[in-house]
Design a protein around this motif. Structure first.
Motif, mmCIF file in Angstrom:
data_model
loop_
_atom_site.group_PDB
_atom_site.id
_atom_site.type_symbol
_atom_site.label_atom_id
_atom_site.label_comp_id
_atom_site.label_asym_id
_atom_site.label_seq_id
_atom_site.Cartn_x
_atom_site.Cartn_y
_atom_site.Cartn_z
ATOM 1 N N GLY A 72 0.795 -1.214 0.000
ATOM 2 C CA GLY A 72 0.000 0.000 0.000
ATOM 3 C C GLY A 72 0.830 1.267 0.000
ATOM 4 O O GLY A 72 0.516 2.229 -0.691
ATOM 5 N N ASN A 73 1.931 1.270 0.775
ATOM 6 C CA ASN A 73 2.762 2.474 0.831
ATOM 7 C C ASN A 73 3.348 2.805 -0.534
ATOM 8 O O ASN A 73 3.376 3.958 -0.959
ATOM 9 C CB ASN A 73 3.898 2.295 1.837
ATOM 10 N N GLU A 74 3.848 1.768 -1.231
ATOM 11 C CA GLU A 74 4.425 1.990 -2.561
ATOM 12 C C GLU A 74 3.353 2.481 -3.527
ATOM 13 O O GLU A 74 3.605 3.340 -4.368
ATOM 14 C CB GLU A 74 5.055 0.715 -3.116
ATOM 15 N N ALA A 76 0.680 4.219 -2.787
ATOM 16 C CA ALA A 76 0.355 5.615 -2.502
ATOM 17 C C ALA A 76 1.459 6.541 -3.006
ATOM 18 O O ALA A 76 1.185 7.568 -3.635
ATOM 19 C CB ALA A 76 0.148 5.795 -1.000
ATOM 20 N N VAL A 77 2.717 6.151 -2.752
ATOM 21 C CA VAL A 77 3.829 7.006 -3.179
ATOM 22 C C VAL A 77 3.873 7.100 -4.700
ATOM 23 O O VAL A 77 4.050 8.187 -5.260
ATOM 24 C CB VAL A 77 5.171 6.457 -2.632
ATOM 25 N N ARG A 78 3.701 5.954 -5.370
ATOM 26 C CA ARG A 78 3.737 5.977 -6.837
ATOM 27 C C ARG A 78 2.622 6.885 -7.377
ATOM 28 O O ARG A 78 2.837 7.671 -8.298
ATOM 29 C CB ARG A 78 3.575 4.550 -7.367
ATOM 30 N N HIS A 99 -3.968 4.172 2.948
ATOM 31 C CA HIS A 99 -3.363 4.569 1.676
ATOM 32 C C HIS A 99 -4.364 5.320 0.802
ATOM 33 O O HIS A 99 -4.074 6.404 0.287
ATOM 34 C CB HIS A 99 -2.853 3.335 0.931
#
Lengths: 334, 577
Positions: A72-74, A76-78, A99
């Motif tokens: 989820g973090n990746e 959201a960042v992407r 996210h």
């Protein structure tokens, strides 16, 4: 009088269903001329291929392309990076409440009239997100090491000192943070401290944990329903059950602002909200939608008390998780 | 102008070094700048608003960080010392003694490079876990022990497995330095009555110091940043290191996004450490002629006769091979044949199946991933080796750019080592989303750029450590005979450096083949690599299929390593000739 009201409600529901079917057909037609719907999600593409194939049996003209983002973090960042740099990102974004909610807070998600797409109200806590599936906590045990009758049925039994040096779990204390939603943060913290005293082994994710239970490395684990399925289905000596209170993380899907194929994204999510779509997703990934009662996940937790924070309380949950994770890290190990 | 004079101008004039500097600034300084900017952004995303020191306050104000740092220091120093000793001894045995089957030994020592470290660690869990480890079961059955004698879930276990993984890198750096040592120095020492310890202290270590320092710097930083082994062996028992924190901040940080700001603030520590190491390296190698061992005078590398110690030496090489390859690879093969993760037992033997291998071969995604990995690794390795040669040549053999310019070039080439792969991935995503006229975002080409950047440090150190041993009189002699600079590089320098460059090349190929964090972060529609596919199986709860991919990865890399070995053998011919 009541009969009349029910008949009227039924007629309204049927009309709404018909209208949404009509609108979905129109949306699907419009989506066919657009680029493929890009779907950012965390499952292996081998699994999501099956979901997309099932979707295309119903909507053959709407193409969907899956991009696996590992968590989820990746995701959201992407999404943030792509929105900042080029103004659009994946059309459909599937991730945890925290996210998707923070993407909503940044104004990157499209507000959708889910009802007009025939999506049940229970799946849509907000116009921006729709519940697609869930990660549901279970207790799993190695049947060669633990008798079925001995395996815990309640959290109290999980915290028994007899499991000292025999337990394993995810390196994050997320089960306890979610328990706090119904038990209260203080009670959940006390439970966590008792759990830490059992000296559990900690794993980077619940998939290796399930494998470790299967191989006998740990006797008992607190893992996820979907990550326990692969070794179980492969014949490993594992069983699982839901405890008296079931912590879980709902997984939400959303449509991004400036989506290249917003119509296709709507059709796809509306389909995922149907029994057919939810079952296809669950069969492929092991993650089922607990809010749709025909799914195996819903059947598995039927009658249990669920414990989960609402999406809008993501900040509160985040702060709690940070604290709990430190408690678990500090006290873990054999 | 003839092609020859064109080449000459290319090498002589300043625009090549300038171009090189510009390229390195592009490859290294941009991610570095984004890293620094991120460290000052509250959200860690460089284009978000705000500017603060809170990331540094959070990281360095947390007492827990220093506890992690202590663990990490123990781990990093332990791996560095052990890998230097084991790798150094193995390199010496293979290159400077009459060890039998040297060609095979080279392949045996280099092969562990290809095993993804988390599979190596997983293999060792199945071998030496106190509860299910096969070695422990054997020992307990054989000697009636009540308790398991081995426990891989310890700091010692972590250092042991990481050492096994790092030895090939040390070997590749040191083997060439050993080969290039003029035996006249040892002979002089012996003539003067020096004993072995004195010779090691007074001759070997001083002469090898550039290579030793390059290897030590590399190992130390890797020891700080590596996650696979501490994540598999330390995390389950609460032995956390700084890399655990970085992975946590990237993937599990609460709040919905990766905490790039905190990662960047941590990375600043590594940058400072790396700058200190780079400074020490430059200081040590300032008087390059002190380390020259290959001069115009021909020599045949002296091979020490091992005599009665030969079986011991063979046993040592075999022991390393068994511990680093055979045992974990055996477990990998075992796991690839079991339907789920299970330790070795007669019960499981009846359930062995080739179904996982069949499933892997029938999956078109695996074929596509294998092809992507193959060409990306070979192209990246070729480009980075070429770049490393040019950097080393410019820094050590030219007066271009002035001393400070050459220092900058050298430091820039060393810098990527200290930037966590996730940060390089993040920087590249921003760069190529912004530079939309370079349409490589989401393609395999962005991986090539990432790997050229990431592996520049190792390749440059390897090339520099070897080039520093070649006396400039070789170039001067060639020029006196009328050779152009290009011809000198092609006919004199390249053949002499070939083993080192071939070693660096194979090292990069192997590491690209197994690299995960950058490949995962830069994953797009059609750039999935074999390592990502392997991880995908692993993370999706299918360790047997992951093991099957791992087994075939080892097969492919064995073939490539044998080819590399053949290249090295040609070098022996050059020397002997």
């Amino acid at each position: 009088m009541i009969k009349k009201l029910l008949a009227a409600a039924f007629a309204f529901g049927a009309a709404l269903g018909q209208a949404s079917a009509q609108s979905l057909t129109e949306l699907a037609k419009a989506a066919e001329s657009k680029p493929p719907v890009t779907w950012y999600e965390s499952s292996p593409s081998e699994q999501t291929d099956k979901v997309i194939n099932a979707f295309n049996r119903k909507y053959p003209g709407v193409k969907v392309r899956h991009t696996r983002l590992i968590g989820g973090n990746e995701l959201a960042v992407r999404a943030v990076q792509e929105m900042q740099a080029r103004g659009y990102t994946g059309d459909v974004l599937t991730g945890g409440a925290d996210h998707t909610w923070q993407l909503k807070e940044r104004g990157y998600l499209e507000s959708v009239n889910w009802a007009s797409l025939g999506v049940p109200k229970t799946l849509t806590p907000s116009p921006y997100i729709m519940a697609t599936a869930a990660s549901v906590y279970v207790v799993l045990w190695n049947t060669n090491k633990v008798k079925d009758a001995e395996a815990p049925t309640t959290w109290e039994e999980v915290l028994s000192p007899k499991w000292t040096n025999r337990m394993g779990s995810w390196v994050r204390a997320a089960a306890f943070s979610q328990l706090a939603a119904t038990q209260g943060p203080d009670t959940a913290l006390k439970q966590l401290n008792r759990y830490v005293a059992l000296k559990p082994m900690l794993f980077k994710s619940t998939f290796p944990l399930a494998q470790a239970v299967g191989s006998g490395e740990v006797d008992l684990g607190i893992g996820f329903y979907h990550s326990t399925l692969p070794p179980m289905n492969a014949g490993a000596p594992i069983k699982m059950r839901a405890l008296d209170i079931v912590p879980m993380h709902i997984i939400y899907s959303a449509i991004s602002k400036n989506a290249r194929n917003a119509q296709g994204a709507r059709v796809f999510l509306a389909w995922l909200a149907t029994e057919e779509g939810a079952l296809a997703y669950e069969d492929a990934t092991g993650r089922g939608n607990p809010l749709l009662e025909k799914t195996k996940t819903a059947q598995f937790i039927k009658g249990k008390k669920l414990s989960e924070w609402a999406p809008e309380k993501s900040d509160e949950l985040g702060a709690l998780s940070e604290h709990y994770n430190k408690v678990l890290e500090a006290g873990a190990g054999r | 102008m003839s092609p020859r004079s064109l080449r000459s101008v290319f090498l002589q004039r300043a625009w090549l070094p300038l171009g090189l500097l510009a390229l390195l600034l592009y490859l290294v300084a941009v991610p570095l700048a984004l890293l620094l900017v991120s460290s000052f952004k509250p959200t860690g995303l460089p284009f978000d608003e705000g500017f603060s020191l809170q990331n540094f306050a959070i990281v360095y104000g947390d007492a827990g960080f220093y506890a992690l740092l202590r663990n990490t220091l123990t781990f990093a120093l332990g791996c560095t010392v052990c890998a230097l000793v084991v790798g150094g001894v193995l390199a010496w045995l293979v290159e400077r003694t009459d060890l039998p089957f040297r060609a095979t030994a080279r392949v045996m020592i280099a092969l562990p490079m290809v095993l993804p470290p988390f599979l190596l660690a997983m293999g060792w869990v199945l071998l030496a876990s106190p509860r299910t480890g096969w070695f422990n079961q054997l020992a307990q059955d054989a000697f009636g022990l009540a308790q398991a004698p081995l426990n891989i879930y310890t700091m010692g276990g972590m250092i042991f497995v990481e050492t096994l993984a790092l030895v090939p890198s040390v070997y590749l750096i040191l083997s060439n330095a050993f080969r290039n040592m003029d035996p006249a120095l040892e002979e002089a020492g012996m003539t003067c009555g020096a004993r072995w310890p004195a010779m090691v202290r007074r001759i070997f270590i001083p002469l090898l110091s550039p290579a030793l320092l390059a290897a030590a710097a590399y190992l130390l930083i890797v020891g700080f940043l590596v996650f696979d082994v501490p994540g598999t062996l330390g995390m389950p028992v609460g032995l956390f290191v700084v890399s655990s924190r970085i992975v946590y901040l990237a993937t599990d940080q609460s709040g919905g996004t990766s905490a790039y700001g905190l990662i960047a603030a941590i990375a600043v520590t590594f940058l400072v450490l790396l700058l200190a190491l780079a400074w020490s390296y430059r200081r040590l190698t300032r008087q390059a002629n002190r380390f020259v061992t290959v001069t115009g005078k021909g020599f045949r590398p002296r091979q020490l006769r091992l005599g009665a110690m030969k079986p011991v030496a063979v046993a040592l090489v075999l022991l390393y091979f068994v511990l680093a390859v055979l045992a974990p690879l055996g477990l990998l093969i075992w796991t690839s044949l079991t339907p789920y993760l299970a330790s070795i037992s007669w019960d499981m033997a009846g359930k062995l199946t080739l179904a996982q291998h069949a499933a892997v071969f029938s999956n078109p995604r695996v074929g596509a991933a294998a092809w992507t990995s193959m060409w990306v690794s070979m192209l990246s390795a070729t480009l980075v080796t070429l770049l490393a040669l040019l950097v080393a040549w410019t820094v050590l053999r030219t007066r271009a750019l002035g001393q400070s310019g050459r220092n900058l070039l050298d430091v820039l080439s060393f810098m990527p080592l200290a930037i966590p792969g996730t940060m390089i991935g993040m920087a590249l995503i921003y760069m190529y989303l912004t530079l939309s006229f370079v349409p490589i975002y989401g393609t395999a080409w962005i991986l090539v750029i990432a790997y050229v950047t990431v592996y520049l440090s190792f390749s440059t150190r390897t090339a520099s450590a070897s080039l520093i041993q070649l006396h400039p009189e070789l170039d001067e002699a060639a020029r006196t005979c009328g050779a152009t600079p290009a011809m000198t590089v092609r006919r004199i320098v390249l053949p002499l450096l070939m083993p080192a460059l071939a070693g660096a090349w194979i090292w990069v190929v192997a590491h690209v083949m197994r690299e995960l964090s950058t490949a995962l972060l830069l994953q797009g529609d059609d750039n999935v690599t074999l390592a990502v596919q392997l991880w995908s199986y692993w993370a999706g709860g299918e360790p047997s299929k992951a093991a099957a991919v791992g087994v075939w990865l080892v097969v492919v890399m064995t073939v490539i390593t044998i080819i590399w070995q053949r290249l090295s053998a040609r070098r022996d011919v050059v020397f002997s000739g």
